[in-house]
Design a protein around this motif. Structure first.
Motif, PDB file in Angstrom:
ATOM      1  N   ILE A   1      86.439 122.322  45.502  1.00 42.59           N
ATOM      2  CA  ILE A   1      86.645 121.653  44.228  1.00 42.59           C
ATOM      3  C   ILE A   1      85.944 122.424  43.117  1.00 42.59           C
ATOM      4  O   ILE A   1      84.769 122.791  43.246  1.00 42.59           O
ATOM      5  N   ILE A   2      86.670 122.673  42.036  1.00 44.22           N
ATOM      6  CA  ILE A   2      86.091 123.299  40.844  1.00 44.22           C
ATOM      7  C   ILE A   2      86.097 122.250  39.748  1.00 44.22           C
ATOM      8  O   ILE A   2      87.162 121.746  39.356  1.00 44.22           O
ATOM      9  N   ASN A   3      84.907 121.893  39.271  1.00 47.27           N
ATOM     10  CA  ASN A   3      84.764 120.815  38.299  1.00 47.27           C
ATOM     11  C   ASN A   3      83.501 121.068  37.497  1.00 47.27           C
ATOM     12  O   ASN A   3      82.614 121.803  37.936  1.00 47.27           O
ATOM     13  N   ASN A   4      83.389 120.442  36.343  1.00 50.03           N
ATOM     14  CA  ASN A   4      82.185 120.642  35.550  1.00 50.03           C
ATOM     15  C   ASN A   4      80.943 120.092  36.235  1.00 50.03           C
ATOM     16  O   ASN A   4      79.868 120.668  36.165  1.00 50.03           O
ATOM     17  N   ASN A   5      81.075 118.951  36.904  1.00 48.37           N
ATOM     18  CA  ASN A   5      79.917 118.359  37.568  1.00 48.37           C
ATOM     19  C   ASN A   5      80.305 117.887  38.969  1.00 48.37           C
ATOM     20  O   ASN A   5      81.434 118.109  39.404  1.00 48.37           O
ATOM     21  N   ALA A   6      79.389 117.249  39.644  1.00 48.67           N
ATOM     22  CA  ALA A   6      79.618 116.893  41.047  1.00 48.67           C
ATOM     23  C   ALA A   6      79.883 115.410  41.236  1.00 48.67           C
ATOM     24  O   ALA A   6      79.561 114.841  42.263  1.00 48.67           O
ATOM     25  N   GLY A   7      80.468 114.791  40.221  1.00 46.72           N
ATOM     26  CA  GLY A   7      80.884 113.406  40.355  1.00 46.72           C
ATOM     27  C   GLY A   7      79.919 112.416  39.743  1.00 46.72           C
ATOM     28  O   GLY A   7      78.718 112.661  39.649  1.00 46.72           O
ATOM     29  N   ASN A   8      80.488 111.293  39.315  1.00 46.61           N
ATOM     30  CA  ASN A   8      79.705 110.217  38.710  1.00 46.61           C
ATOM     31  C   ASN A   8      79.924 108.925  39.480  1.00 46.61           C
ATOM     32  O   ASN A   8      81.063 108.542  39.730  1.00 46.61           O
ATOM     33  N   GLY A   9      78.855 108.263  39.855  1.00 43.10           N
ATOM     34  CA  GLY A   9      78.966 106.947  40.461  1.00 43.10           C
ATOM     35  C   GLY A   9      79.793 106.930  41.729  1.00 43.10           C
ATOM     36  O   GLY A   9      79.537 107.690  42.668  1.00 43.10           O
ATOM     37  N   GLU A  10      80.807 106.084  41.734  1.00 44.89           N
ATOM     38  CA  GLU A  10      81.599 105.853  42.938  1.00 44.89           C
ATOM     39  C   GLU A  10      83.029 106.358  42.818  1.00 44.89           C
ATOM     40  O   GLU A  10      83.820 106.217  43.745  1.00 44.89           O
ATOM     41  N   ALA A  11      83.407 106.920  41.665  1.00 41.17           N
ATOM     42  CA  ALA A  11      84.812 107.258  41.421  1.00 41.17           C
ATOM     43  C   ALA A  11      85.015 108.757  41.263  1.00 41.17           C
ATOM     44  O   ALA A  11      84.067 109.540  41.191  1.00 41.17           O
ATOM     45  N   GLY A  12      86.283 109.151  41.215  1.00 40.93           N
ATOM     46  CA  GLY A  12      86.636 110.529  40.937  1.00 40.93           C
ATOM     47  C   GLY A  12      86.124 111.503  41.979  1.00 40.93           C
ATOM     48  O   GLY A  12      86.253 111.283  43.187  1.00 40.93           O
ATOM     49  N   VAL A  13      85.523 112.588  41.528  1.00 37.62           N
ATOM     50  CA  VAL A  13      85.002 113.616  42.429  1.00 37.62           C
ATOM     51  C   VAL A  13      83.953 113.027  43.367  1.00 37.62           C
ATOM     52  O   VAL A  13      83.867 113.399  44.541  1.00 37.62           O
ATOM     53  N   ALA A  14      83.155 112.073  42.863  1.00 33.82           N
ATOM     54  CA  ALA A  14      82.152 111.430  43.713  1.00 33.82           C
ATOM     55  C   ALA A  14      82.814 110.737  44.894  1.00 33.82           C
ATOM     56  O   ALA A  14      82.307 110.793  46.027  1.00 33.82           O
ATOM     57  N   ALA A  15      83.945 110.094  44.658  1.00 29.98           N
ATOM     58  CA  ALA A  15      84.656 109.412  45.737  1.00 29.98           C
ATOM     59  C   ALA A  15      85.222 110.409  46.744  1.00 29.98           C
ATOM     60  O   ALA A  15      85.241 110.151  47.954  1.00 29.98           O
ATOM     61  N   LEU A  16      85.683 111.559  46.262  1.00 32.18           N
ATOM     62  CA  LEU A  16      86.156 112.620  47.158  1.00 32.18           C
ATOM     63  C   LEU A  16      85.033 113.088  48.076  1.00 32.18           C
ATOM     64  O   LEU A  16      85.229 113.298  49.273  1.00 32.18           O
ATOM     65  N   ILE A  17      83.854 113.266  47.486  1.00 28.93           N
ATOM     66  CA  ILE A  17      82.705 113.712  48.271  1.00 28.93           C
ATOM     67  C   ILE A  17      82.299 112.639  49.279  1.00 28.93           C
ATOM     68  O   ILE A  17      82.038 112.931  50.454  1.00 28.93           O
ATOM     69  N   GLU A  18      82.255 111.387  48.833  1.00 29.07           N
ATOM     70  CA  GLU A  18      81.880 110.288  49.730  1.00 29.07           C
ATOM     71  C   GLU A  18      82.841 110.204  50.915  1.00 29.07           C
ATOM     72  O   GLU A  18      82.432 109.919  52.050  1.00 29.07           O
ATOM     73  N   ALA A  19      84.126 110.496  50.679  1.00 28.27           N
ATOM     74  CA  ALA A  19      85.130 110.436  51.742  1.00 28.27           C
ATOM     75  C   ALA A  19      85.051 111.634  52.691  1.00 28.27           C
ATOM     76  O   ALA A  19      85.794 111.695  53.673  1.00 28.27           O
ATOM     77  N   GLY A  20      84.166 112.579  52.395  1.00 28.99           N
ATOM     78  CA  GLY A  20      83.999 113.739  53.265  1.00 28.99           C
ATOM     79  C   GLY A  20      85.105 114.762  53.151  1.00 28.99           C
ATOM     80  O   GLY A  20      85.335 115.550  54.075  1.00 28.99           O
ATOM     81  N   ARG A  21      85.774 114.810  52.016  1.00 31.58           N
ATOM     82  CA  ARG A  21      86.924 115.704  51.854  1.00 31.58           C
ATOM     83  C   ARG A  21      86.564 117.064  51.257  1.00 31.58           C
ATOM     84  O   ARG A  21      87.407 117.955  51.217  1.00 31.58           O
ATOM     85  N   VAL A  22      85.336 117.207  50.750  1.00 26.23           N
ATOM     86  CA  VAL A  22      84.976 118.409  49.996  1.00 26.23           C
ATOM     87  C   VAL A  22      84.090 119.325  50.837  1.00 26.23           C
ATOM     88  O   VAL A  22      82.993 118.940  51.259  1.00 26.23           O
ATOM     89  N   LYS A  23      84.575 120.544  51.073  1.00 26.35           N
ATOM     90  CA  LYS A  23      83.807 121.551  51.805  1.00 26.35           C
ATOM     91  C   LYS A  23      82.840 122.278  50.865  1.00 26.35           C
ATOM     92  O   LYS A  23      81.697 122.587  51.227  1.00 26.35           O
TER      93      LYS A  23
END
Length: 229
Positions: A50-72
Motif C-alpha cells: 500500500i502506498i499512502n500518505n499515512n498508515a491509517g486512522n482509527g478503525e476505517a480505511g487503510v487502518a481497516a486493511l491493516i487490521e484485516a491482515g491484508r497489507v504486507k
C-alpha cells in the motif's frame, strides 16, 4: 462509445489480486476513498503493498486493511499518530514492512513515475538514515540523494465529480494525492459523488484527464467514516 463507469465499488476492485501494489489517495481522512477500500477488504485480496500518505486512522480505511491482515508492506510518510494503533500493533509484531518516505519525496517519486522518469535527485534525506545505501551527488553545491519512482498496479482515489470518460474534478483539500497517483498507476479507479453527462465539466477545470482513469464508480452519498466513528 467510451464509458468507464462501473456500477459498484465491488465490481470496480474485483480484479485486484493478492500481491498487488495499490496507491490509496487521501491526506488523513480528506479525500480517502472509503467505499473502494471497504470493497477491497470485502473482496479479500491480501499480501498487498500500500502506498499512502499515512498508515491509517482509527478503525476505517487503510487502518481497516491493516487490521484485516491484508497489507504486507506500506510506503508512507506519516506512519504514527494517536489513532494509528492497528499499524503500531502490526509493525511491532513484525507483520508489516514499512518504507518511510519524507512527504515531499513521496509526492515527487509518485510524480516521477507518472512522468515516466527513470529517477530523481532530491536533497531531502541526505545525511540521514533514509539515505543509507543510496547514491548521492553534489549538484550546484548541494548534496542530493538518488530516489526511484513509485508506481503501482492500482490507484484508488476519490474525486468530487467525473464523467464517463473519466475526467475528474476534486473538492478543495480532498484533491491531495489523487491527481499524481492517477498518473502513476496502471489502473486507476475513481470514486466520485456524481457521474455527470459528458461535457458537463468545463475542460478548463478538469484536474485529472480521463486518459489517466480506467474506472469511475458513483457513490452518491458516501459514508464519512471519520464522522461516523
Amino acid at each position: 462509445m467510451i464509458d468507464k463507469s462501473i456500477t459498484s465499488a465491488e465490481e470496480a476492485v474485483a480484479d485486484i489480486l493478492d500481491g498487488a501494489s495499490v496507491m490509496i489517495g487521501g491526506f488523513g481522512t480528506a479525500g480517502m476513498p472509503d467505499q473502494l477500500i471497504d470493497a477491497l477488504i470485502a473482496h479479500g485480496a491480501g499480501d498487498l503493498t500500500i502506498i499512502n500518505n499515512n498508515a491509517g486512522n482509527g478503525e476505517a480505511g487503510v487502518a481497516a486493511l491493516i487490521e484485516a491482515g491484508r497489507v504486507k508492506k506500506i510506503i508512507c510518510s506519516f506512519p504514527r499518530q494517536s489513532d494509528s494503533h492497528h499499524f503500531d500493533a502490526a509493525y511491532r509484531a513484525g507483520q508489516i514492512e514499512l518504507e518511510l518516505v519524507p512527504q515531499g519525496n513521496l509526492a515527487a517519486r509518485i510524480q516521477a513515475a507518472g512522468a515516466g522518469l527513470g529517477a530523481i535527485f532530491t536533497p531531502t534525506g541526505y545525511g540521514t538514515q533514509l539515505a543509507e545505501g543510496k547514491e548521492t551527488r553534489q549538484i550546484d553545491g548541494v548534496h542530493h540523494v538518488l530516489e526511484y519512482p513509485i508506481k503501482a498496479d492500482f490507484a484508488l482515489i476519490k474525486a468530487y465529480k467525473g464523467d464517463r470518460w473519466g475526467n475528474l474534478i476534486y473538492r478543495k483539500t480532498a484533491r491531495n494525492f489523487g491527481p499524481i497517483m492517477a498518473m502513476a498507476a496502471t489502473t486507476t479507479i475513481a470514486q466520485v459523488s456524481e457521474i455527470v453527462e459528458l461535457g458537463a465539466i468545463d475542460p478548463e477545470i478538469v484536474v485529472t484527464p480521463g486518459i489517466f482513469v480506467q474506472r469511475v464508480v458513483e457513490i452518491a452519498s458516501p459514508t464519512n467514516h471519520a464522522l461516523a466513528a
